[in-house]
Design a protein around this motif. Structure first.
Motif, PDB file in Angstrom:
ATOM      1  N   PRO A 314       0.828  -1.210   0.000  1.00  0.00           N
ATOM      2  CA  PRO A 314       0.000   0.000   0.000  1.00  0.00           C
ATOM      3  C   PRO A 314       0.862   1.259   0.000  1.00  0.00           C
ATOM      4  N   GLY A 315       0.521   2.176  -0.893  1.00  0.00           N
ATOM      5  CA  GLY A 315       1.289   3.418  -1.012  1.00  0.00           C
ATOM      6  C   GLY A 315       2.413   3.355  -2.020  1.00  0.00           C
ATOM      7  N   MET A 316       2.724   2.156  -2.513  1.00  0.00           N
ATOM      8  CA  MET A 316       3.799   1.982  -3.487  1.00  0.00           C
ATOM      9  C   MET A 316       3.214   1.720  -4.877  1.00  0.00           C
ATOM     10  N   SER A 317       3.973   2.094  -5.902  1.00  0.00           N
ATOM     11  CA  SER A 317       3.563   1.844  -7.282  1.00  0.00           C
ATOM     12  C   SER A 317       4.680   1.125  -8.017  1.00  0.00           C
ATOM     13  N   ILE A 318       4.278   0.198  -8.895  1.00  0.00           N
ATOM     14  CA  ILE A 318       5.218  -0.550  -9.736  1.00  0.00           C
ATOM     15  C   ILE A 318       4.774  -0.394 -11.185  1.00  0.00           C
ATOM     16  N   ARG A 319       5.734  -0.231 -12.072  1.00  0.00           N
ATOM     17  CA  ARG A 319       5.404  -0.297 -13.484  1.00  0.00           C
ATOM     18  C   ARG A 319       6.512  -1.028 -14.219  1.00  0.00           C
ATOM     19  N   ILE A 320       6.153  -1.600 -15.345  1.00  0.00           N
ATOM     20  CA  ILE A 320       7.098  -2.296 -16.212  1.00  0.00           C
ATOM     21  C   ILE A 320       7.235  -1.465 -17.480  1.00  0.00           C
ATOM     22  N   VAL A 321       8.456  -1.125 -17.858  1.00  0.00           N
ATOM     23  CA  VAL A 321       8.674  -0.278 -19.024  1.00  0.00           C
ATOM     24  C   VAL A 321       9.611  -0.958 -20.015  1.00  0.00           C
ATOM     25  N   ILE A 336      11.746  -3.062 -14.283  1.00  0.00           N
ATOM     26  CA  ILE A 336      10.907  -2.744 -13.133  1.00  0.00           C
ATOM     27  C   ILE A 336      11.241  -1.338 -12.642  1.00  0.00           C
ATOM     28  N   GLU A 337      10.221  -0.502 -12.494  1.00  0.00           N
ATOM     29  CA  GLU A 337      10.394   0.823 -11.906  1.00  0.00           C
ATOM     30  C   GLU A 337       9.444   0.973 -10.722  1.00  0.00           C
ATOM     31  N   VAL A 338       9.911   1.715  -9.718  1.00  0.00           N
ATOM     32  CA  VAL A 338       9.218   1.794  -8.434  1.00  0.00           C
ATOM     33  C   VAL A 338       9.026   3.258  -8.055  1.00  0.00           C
ATOM     34  N   ARG A 339       7.863   3.560  -7.481  1.00  0.00           N
ATOM     35  CA  ARG A 339       7.620   4.903  -6.973  1.00  0.00           C
ATOM     36  C   ARG A 339       6.899   4.815  -5.634  1.00  0.00           C
ATOM     37  N   GLY A 340       7.239   5.705  -4.717  1.00  0.00           N
ATOM     38  CA  GLY A 340       6.561   5.725  -3.426  1.00  0.00           C
ATOM     39  C   GLY A 340       7.428   6.332  -2.340  1.00  0.00           C
ATOM     40  N   PRO A 341       6.875   6.468  -1.138  1.00  0.00           N
ATOM     41  CA  PRO A 341       7.572   7.172  -0.047  1.00  0.00           C
ATOM     42  C   PRO A 341       8.742   6.413   0.555  1.00  0.00           C
ATOM     43  N   THR A 342       8.970   5.162   0.157  1.00  0.00           N
ATOM     44  CA  THR A 342      10.121   4.421   0.682  1.00  0.00           C
ATOM     45  C   THR A 342      11.377   4.606  -0.162  1.00  0.00           C
TER      46      THR A 342
END
Length: 490
Positions: A314-321, A336-342
């Motif tokens: 929860p709070g994290m985002s993943i995308r494949i590019v 794999i790319e990651v976005r979020g408060p961590t």
């Protein structure tokens, strides 16, 4: 949690005020409540103050798991200073450039390791029994750096990921939201505190008013004793350690007090996960990395089949590019790319590397994976050349550089091959320098161990006339992996 919006208090001090008699830490047969740990941390603060440690300054630490490491971590937080924990398995040659990069105000090491850091002071005797306890306890902003954790890139040059107070807090919150609230979790701490996984256990228990059951190192029998008799509710393991725990347990099921284990360090064989669940041990696969403060995705306890590393926390985002940066759909492979408060603040004193890996708010992991239609991640490759041995990341370029320094080696290439015990092990392919005698495997192993930690040394050395390269002169590692696997089967 904080009385001052935007400022975050020390959870040990907060625990001493709210639940002073609750157990906060156990280690080597001793236990500390939040009250007694608060006092002990205050004594470390006083010693650090006396040495002139101030906000933003760095303290380097070389140690295996120890209560002093725990106290140092929380004491530095109260001063706004930064801990730089160093891998206790590395050699003096590997540690030296890291310390130079950090430029620490103070360097500490356990007595058994101090020969690897000649400038270090002994950790065990840094404070004395007469040291008073300082009341200093600064509240921290979310962007306050807490640790610098070194993680090698594919070039082998160490990079220090700067992890903030906000990163640790967000990681704890996301994990708790996924796993379910627990009134006072008791996390088993066998992961080293110089790894992000170990620090995640340390911070998570404090933020959740729990207790860290800290072990100096992993021991399967000790883990099982803790599970059976110390009320351990959660643990973090890798596939090899999970298997050793199950082997040591035999037919004994885990008690109902034990809720689950997070399994990181790479894909876990499905039969091993099924074996764990047959013993009553719920093992959840995870995917994470140092730059994202440990977990990014984790299986949900109510929806875990061992086939993927789960959905984003929860709070994290993943995308494949794709290679062009465009988003890929379910079932399509890519980076794999990651976005979020961590996600980390950046790499210490490496602005170019930071800009390369952090773009438009996304962390470019350079790992390869695929998302299914339910948003669950499968990791296909931990970077193209990365070797994951028992949860430890090995980078071929670093090993190859050591081998190429040998007078008899003209060319060197290192690849990983599957291994039943460790997941993967490194294998070296070497081309002999003209006019030189061929060194024995024993001599090459001894050469490597002068500069590399033992777990990085190749499991096998194979001599070839020349390394395979394509028309552009690029090394064809896939050919070598196939050859290495065929040699094992043969």
């Amino acid at each position: 949690m904080a009385d001052n919006p935007g400022r975050l208090p020390c959870p040990i001090r907060e625990g001493a005020e709210r639940h002073p008699d609750a157990q906060a830490l156990t280690f080597a047969g001793s236990a500390w409540t939040y009250r007694t740990l608060d006092v002990e941390v205050g004594r470390w603060v006083k010693s650090l103050e006396d040495r002139g440690i101030r906000a933003g300054e760095r303290v380097a630490l070389l140690a295996t798991n120890h209560v002093a490491s725990v106290c140092l971590f929380w004491a530095l937080g109260r001063l706004g200073a930064v801990l730089a924990p160093l891998n206790a398995r590395l050699t003096r040659a590997e540690l030296s450039p890291m310390v130079e990069d950090i430029e620490p105000r103070l360097t500490l090491a356990l007595g058994a390791l101090i020969d690897r850091l000649p400038s270090a002071e002994r950790l065990e005797s840094f404070i004395t029994t007469s040291t008073a306890s300082s009341p200093q306890c600064a509240s921290l902003a979310e962007d306050t750096p807490r640790v610098i954790l070194f993680t090698s890139g594919t070039t082998g040059r160490p990079k220090g990921a700067v992890i903030t107070e906000g990163n640790f807090r967000a990681s704890c919150k996301a994990s708790a939201s996924n796993l379910g609230e627990h009134p006072a979790p008791r996390w088993l701490g066998t992961l080293p505190l110089f790894h992000v996984g170990g620090l995640a256990m340390l911070t998570r228990t404090a933020y959740e008013a729990g207790c860290l059951i800290l072990h100096e190192r992993f021991d399967a029998d000790a883990v099982n004793r803790a599970i059976d008799s110390e009320g351990v509710s959660h643990a973090s393991l890798v596939a090899t350690t999970l298997e050793r725990v199950l082997d040591a347990r035999g037919d004994r099921r885990v008690p109902p007090t034990f809720q689950l284990a997070l399994i990181g360090g790479g894909p876990v064989p499905v039969p091993l996960l099924e074996r764990a669940r047959a013993a009553g041990l719920l093992a959840l696969q995870t995917y994470g990395l140092t730059e994202a403060c440990s977990q990014v995705t984790t299986e949900r306890p109510t929806d875990a089949d061992g086939r993927t590393a789960g959905p984003p926390l929860p709070g994290m985002s993943i995308r494949i590019v794709g290679e062009d940066g465009s988003a890929r759909g379910p079932g399509e492979e890519g980076d794999i790319e990651v976005r979020g408060p961590t996600v980390m603040a950046g790499y210490w004193r490496r602005p170019d590397a930071t800009r390369d890996v952090l773009r438009d708010g996304w962390l470019r992991t350079k790992d390869v994976g695929v998302l299914d239609t339910r948003g669950r991640l499968t990791v296909l490759s931990r970077r193209t050349d990365l070797i994951v041995r028992g949860g430890e990341n090995l980078y071929p370029a670093e090993i190859e550089a050591v081998l190429l320094n040998h007078p008899a080696v003209q060319e060197a290439a290192v690849v990983g091959i599957p291994d039943a015990r460790w997941g993967e092990v490194p294998v070296a392919f070497l081309a002999l320098r003209a006019g030189q005698p061929t060194p024995t495997a024993e001599a090459l192993d001894a050469w490597c161990r002068q500069s590399l930690a033992g777990f990085k040394c190749p499991a096998r050395f194979s001599w070839v006339d020349a390394l395979p390269r394509n028309a552009m002169g690029k090394l064809e590692r896939t050919v070598l992996r196939q050859r290495a696997s065929a040699d094992v089967k043969g």
